[in-house]
Design a protein around this motif. Sequence first.
Motif, short mmCIF file in Angstrom:
data_model
loop_
_atom_site.label_atom_id
_atom_site.label_comp_id
_atom_site.label_asym_id
_atom_site.label_seq_id
_atom_site.Cartn_x
_atom_site.Cartn_y
_atom_site.Cartn_z
N THR A 63 -10.99 -34.76 -52.66
CA THR A 63 -11.31 -35.79 -51.51
C THR A 63 -12.44 -35.21 -50.86
O THR A 63 -13.23 -35.83 -50.20
N ALA A 64 -12.76 -33.96 -51.03
CA ALA A 64 -13.84 -33.46 -50.19
C ALA A 64 -14.71 -32.98 -51.01
O ALA A 64 -16.03 -32.37 -50.43
N ASP A 65 -14.47 -32.74 -52.35
CA ASP A 65 -15.57 -32.08 -53.22
C ASP A 65 -15.55 -32.86 -54.39
O ASP A 65 -14.90 -32.24 -55.40
N GLU A 66 -16.15 -33.97 -54.43
CA GLU A 66 -16.02 -34.95 -55.96
C GLU A 66 -17.15 -34.28 -56.75
O GLU A 66 -17.18 -34.73 -58.09
N SER A 67 -17.74 -33.47 -56.08
CA SER A 67 -18.94 -32.86 -57.30
C SER A 67 -18.37 -31.84 -58.22
O SER A 67 -19.14 -31.33 -59.08
N ALA A 68 -16.94 -31.47 -58.46
CA ALA A 68 -16.36 -30.68 -59.19
C ALA A 68 -16.95 -31.13 -60.52
O ALA A 68 -16.51 -32.29 -61.07
N SER A 69 -17.53 -30.23 -61.56
CA SER A 69 -17.99 -30.68 -62.58
C SER A 69 -16.99 -31.00 -63.74
O SER A 69 -17.25 -32.13 -64.54
N GLU A 70 -15.66 -30.43 -63.47
CA GLU A 70 -14.55 -31.03 -64.65
C GLU A 70 -14.21 -32.37 -64.10
O GLU A 70 -13.68 -33.08 -65.00
N LEU A 71 -14.35 -32.58 -62.73
CA LEU A 71 -13.65 -34.10 -62.66
C LEU A 71 -14.67 -35.02 -62.98
O LEU A 71 -14.69 -36.22 -63.50
N LYS A 72 -16.16 -34.91 -62.72
CA LYS A 72 -17.24 -35.56 -63.00
C LYS A 72 -17.33 -35.73 -64.51
O LYS A 72 -17.84 -36.95 -64.88
N ALA A 73 -16.79 -34.93 -65.37
CA ALA A 73 -16.97 -34.95 -66.79
C ALA A 73 -15.80 -35.58 -67.35
O ALA A 73 -16.02 -35.71 -68.70
N ALA A 74 -14.83 -35.81 -66.62
CA ALA A 74 -13.66 -36.32 -67.16
C ALA A 74 -13.63 -37.67 -67.82
O ALA A 74 -14.23 -38.53 -67.16
N ASP A 75 -13.02 -37.88 -69.03
CA ASP A 75 -12.94 -39.30 -69.69
C ASP A 75 -11.86 -39.81 -68.85
O ASP A 75 -11.72 -41.14 -69.16
N VAL A 76 -10.84 -39.24 -68.92
CA VAL A 76 -9.59 -39.61 -68.43
C VAL A 76 -9.13 -39.16 -66.90
O VAL A 76 -9.16 -37.65 -66.97
N VAL A 77 -8.67 -39.65 -66.04
CA VAL A 77 -8.41 -39.03 -64.77
C VAL A 77 -6.88 -39.46 -64.60
O VAL A 77 -6.72 -40.98 -64.44
N LEU A 78 -6.05 -38.61 -64.20
CA LEU A 78 -4.69 -38.89 -64.23
C LEU A 78 -4.16 -38.50 -62.77
O LEU A 78 -4.65 -37.28 -62.13
N ALA A 79 -3.29 -39.16 -62.20
CA ALA A 79 -2.76 -38.98 -60.81
C ALA A 79 -1.36 -39.30 -60.66
O ALA A 79 -1.22 -40.66 -60.66
N GLY A 80 -0.67 -38.37 -60.26
CA GLY A 80 0.75 -38.75 -60.12
C GLY A 80 1.22 -38.72 -58.70
O GLY A 80 0.71 -37.44 -58.07
N ASP A 81 1.79 -39.60 -58.05
CA ASP A 81 2.31 -39.43 -56.54
C ASP A 81 1.34 -39.00 -55.47
O ASP A 81 1.52 -38.19 -54.91
N VAL A 82 0.27 -39.70 -55.51
CA VAL A 82 -0.81 -39.51 -54.66
C VAL A 82 -0.80 -40.59 -53.31
O VAL A 82 -1.57 -40.48 -52.59
N CYS A 83 0.30 -41.47 -53.23
CA CYS A 83 0.19 -42.40 -52.52
C CYS A 83 1.44 -42.38 -51.55
O CYS A 83 1.77 -43.48 -50.99
N TYR A 84 1.78 -41.11 -51.19
CA TYR A 84 3.07 -41.02 -50.45
C TYR A 84 2.85 -41.10 -49.14
O TYR A 84 3.86 -41.25 -48.29
N ASP A 85 1.62 -40.89 -48.67
CA ASP A 85 1.36 -40.67 -47.27
C ASP A 85 0.20 -41.64 -46.75
O ASP A 85 -0.99 -41.50 -47.49
#
Length: 217
Positions: free
Chosen positions: A125-147
Motif C-alpha cells: 500500500t506504500a510501495d506499489e512500484s515493486a517490480s514483481e507486483l507491477k509485472a504480475a499477470d494474476v494478483v491474489l489476496a486473501g483476508d485483506v478486508c478484516y480491518d
Amino acid sequence: MDERAVVRGLTRLTSPPLVPEIRLRLAEEPFATWTATRADDPPFWAFAWSGGQALARFVLDRPEAVAGRRVADIASGSGLVAIAAALVGAAAVTAFDVDPLAQTAAAENAALNNVVVETVRADVTADESASELKAADVVLAGDVCYDPDMAPPMLAVLRACAERGAHVLVGDPRRPYLPRGLEAVAEYDVPETGNLEERDTTRAAVFELRPGSAANG
C-alpha cells in the motif's frame, strides 16, 4: 531474533482442513501465539484464515487461473495461497507481506511443499512500484478486508492492478469491510475455524475484482 526458530517453535506441521494437499507450519491458539512473539501486530502468518483457504482451494481446483502466469500474493501470511499457485504451475510466484516472520514462514512452508516462492517484505500500500507486483499477470489476496483501516488502501492497490490488466482474485468470508459490487466466482464452507472466527464452519468466497468494479467501496 532467530526468525526461523520463532516460526518453528510456535507452530506444528499440519494441513488446513479445506486444503489438505498443502502442509504448513501453523499455530493453534491466536492470543498465546501473539504473546509469545512479543510483536506489535497479531501473527497472521501462523494461521490459515478462511478467505485464504477458499482462495487456495479455488486455485488448486482451477489451475488454469494461474498456470504459466506470473503471480503475486498480497498479504501472504503463511504463504498458503502462493504455494497453491506454485503447485499448479504458475510461471513465478511472489509472496508479499510486511511482517518479517511472515516472510520466514512463507519460505519455510514453500520448502515443505517443494515449490519455489519468492518472498518479499514490503507494504504494497506504500510501495506499489515493486517490480514483481507491477509485472504480475494474476494478483491474489486473501483476508485483506478484516480491518477498517487496512481494507481501503489494500483495495486501492488491487483496483490499480485490475486497471492495468491483472486478473485479481480476493478471498474473504464477506467481512463488513469488503466492498459491495464484487462478483463471487466460488464459495466454500471452511471447517474448523472456531479458533479464528465466530463459528466452527465459516462460509468464504472468492471474488473477482474487475476494472471499475466496487468503485464506491
